[in-house]
Design an enzyme around this catalytic site. Structure first.
Site, PDB file in Angstrom:
ATOM      1  N   HIS A 313       0.852  -1.189   0.000  1.00 51.49           N
ATOM      2  CA  HIS A 313       0.000   0.000   0.000  1.00 51.49           C
ATOM      3  C   HIS A 313       0.879   1.226   0.000  1.00 51.49           C
ATOM      4  O   HIS A 313       1.933   1.227   0.637  1.00 51.49           O
ATOM      5  CB  HIS A 313      -0.909  -0.010   1.248  1.00 51.49           C
ATOM      6  CG  HIS A 313      -2.073   0.901   1.113  1.00 51.49           C
ATOM      7  ND1 HIS A 313      -1.992   2.241   1.395  1.00 51.49           N
ATOM      8  CD2 HIS A 313      -3.331   0.671   0.674  1.00 51.49           C
ATOM      9  CE1 HIS A 313      -3.164   2.792   1.161  1.00 51.49           C
ATOM     10  NE2 HIS A 313      -3.992   1.871   0.715  1.00 51.49           N
ATOM     11  N   ASP A 371      -7.948  -5.702   0.258  1.00 53.19           N
ATOM     12  CA  ASP A 371      -8.425  -6.549  -0.838  1.00 53.19           C
ATOM     13  C   ASP A 371      -7.993  -8.001  -0.720  1.00 53.19           C
ATOM     14  O   ASP A 371      -8.505  -8.853  -1.438  1.00 53.19           O
ATOM     15  CB  ASP A 371      -7.907  -6.004  -2.176  1.00 53.19           C
ATOM     16  CG  ASP A 371      -8.569  -4.695  -2.499  1.00 53.19           C
ATOM     17  OD1 ASP A 371      -9.749  -4.547  -2.159  1.00 53.19           O
ATOM     18  OD2 ASP A 371      -7.909  -3.817  -3.061  1.00 53.19           O
TER      19      ASP A 371
END
Ligand code: ACO
Length: 434
Positions: A313, A371
């Site tokens: 991320h 996710d």
């Protein structure tokens, strides 16, 4: 934004006079250097592709501390919100700044519930899409088309219009996503049912048919509601920044949100949940847990072009707090549906275990993101992989619209217009004979 006692000074090696910049403090998190006067004073721009060190706006909605793995909506930690609120509480919070009391909650829920139907002509509009179109292609078109149906709420200078379009978007997104799904199946679209919850109604529009009702399973409803909560906002990510930039030209909210849907579609952003499940399915088909080691070698090999989807991320350099909550929900749903031995879940757990011990991931601070587990939950619920990103878009709509509205009420609001470092040809004449 508060002026700090600190100032920043930029000096140059060629003897030009140094320039002093004000520094502003937020309520928490890094200070910012206000460089707005830089070009006027020096004739130079700053260069920051990918916005690695640039705050593009002031915002009071969401705060992320990537090193701590902390996510706050309006100051409240995401885990507390996920455990104690439903998605419409979160929508109210994100839009209005505080959680609703009992009366506010009843009024807000009823307002959203009463806007879930879409104009009947949207059904005709849908007929133009191929049955095999990707749901995100359909959704981008449908959301953009809302401005053609609801132009009575598109005066962006009018706060009441902004509120009406926010409610319309939040209320109609589940209807549109379910319509995109039904269209792909060739089944009739199912009208919303106002006695169901926001999430229960979405499940009904997805899975009921005119010949058979859908009985909402509470565990499934709670799990999907949690997915919505965890995706509701995430400060200035790519799609939110797209909505802000698009909206900064003064375009209508439906067009700005459609731009956000388009941005979210990419595999480096919202498309990662779909890509992650595809990766797990492929790996499962090619040997499963036994082949994890080999697959990880490919992921670490920069020439292979393979990434561990659902990992890494831009902001979180610690465990994504949403991923923890998602893993918990994943266990709950699989157990409620009797799928405890789901091979993809086992595979995901094994990939995570290896990655968290592997120096490649440890050194780069790569952890599972939201996710990584959300795809497994959605698949267990019966949602097809191709719809995952559309569900993310449904949930993120509240964040997009709140950020768009916040931008328009900011006294410093200006059209977004980045500059560039030009490296093309210098001025030259067009040859007269070619
Ligand atoms: N698998 C393998 N290596 C990775 C991964 C990954 N998933 N993510 C990052 N890396 C490596 C990069 O190769 C790079 O290595 P290097 O320093 O040796 O060159 C390093 O880690 C830093 O990666 P960047 O791409 O520079 O990080 P950036 O902040 O630009 O990208 C991103 C973040 C796009 C999320 C990236 O981690 C990625 O592609 N992850 C997979 C896709 C994904 O899951 N996206 C979902 C994001 S969350 C969301 O949108 C809800």
């Amino acid at each position: 934004m508060q002026l700090s006692d600190k100032k920043a000074t930029l000096s140059f090696s060629d003897g030009s006079a140094p320039i002093e910049f004000p520094v502003y403090q937020g309520s928490v998190g890094p200070d910012v250097i206000d460089i707005r006067k830089l070009y006027g004073q020096s004739g130079m721009f700053t260069y920051d592709p990918g916005f690695m060190s640039t705050a593009a706006c002031e915002s009071g909605i969401t705060y992320i501390d990537g090193d701590k793995g902390q996510l706050l909506y309006r100051g409240y930690p995401i885990d507390q919100l996920a455990q104690n609120c439903d998605f419409l509480d979160i929508c109210y919070l994100i839009l209005n700044g505080d959680l609703p009391d009992g009366a506010q909650k009843t009024e807000f829920d009823s307002l959203v519930t009463n806007h879930t139907m879409v104009h009947e002509q949207m059904r005709i509009f849908m007929q133009g899409f191929r049955r095999d179109a990707h749901p995100m292609a359909v959704l981008t078109g449908l959301v953009g088309a809302l401005s053609a149906f609801y132009h009575d709420s598109t005066d962006i200078t009018n706060p009441h219009h902004r509120h009406v379009s926010a409610i319309r978007l939040i209320a109609k997104m589940p209807t549109l996503v379910a319509m995109a799904y039904k269209h792909s199946l060739g089944q009739p679209y199912i009208y919303p049912k106002n006695d169901l919850s926001y999430t229960g109604n979405f499940l009904h529009m997805m899975f009921a048919t005119p010949c058979e009702d859908y009985k909402v399973n509470e565990v499934v409803e709670r799990a999907l509601d949690r997915i919505f909560i965890l995706h509701a906002d995430h400060e200035q990510n790519a799609s939110t920044s797209t909505v802000r930039l698009c909206g900064s030209s003064g375009t209508n909210p439906f067009a700005a949100i459609a731009a956000g849907v388009g941005c979210l579609w990419g595999p480096a952003h919202g498309g990662a949940n779909e890509a992650c499940l595809q990766m797990l399915e492929e790996l499962q088909a090619n040997g499963g847990v036994a082949k994890v080691g080999e697959f990880m070698e490919k992921v670490k090999d920069k020439t292979s072009g393979v990434r561990l989807m659902g990992f890494g991320h831009r902001v979180y350099k610690n465990y994504d707090p949403r991923a923890k909550l998602m893993q918990e929900t994943c266990k709950e749903v699989l157990s409620a549906l009797g799928l405890e031995n789901d091979p993809l879940f086992k595979l995901a757990m094994e990939l995570e275990r290896i990655a968290l011990e592997d120096p490649y991931f440890v050194e780069r601070k790569l952890y599972p993101n939201v996710d990584f587990y959300s795809g497994i939950v959605q698949r267990a619920i019966g949602i097809p992989t191709s719809l995952f990103t559309a569900i993310f878009a449904l949930a993120r709509t509240v964040g997009w619209i709140a950020q768009w509205s916040e931008m328009l009420s900011d006294p410093d609001y200006k059209i977004g217009r980045p500059r560039q470092l030009y490296t093309g040809s210098q001025v030259r004449d067009v040859p007269t004979q070619r």
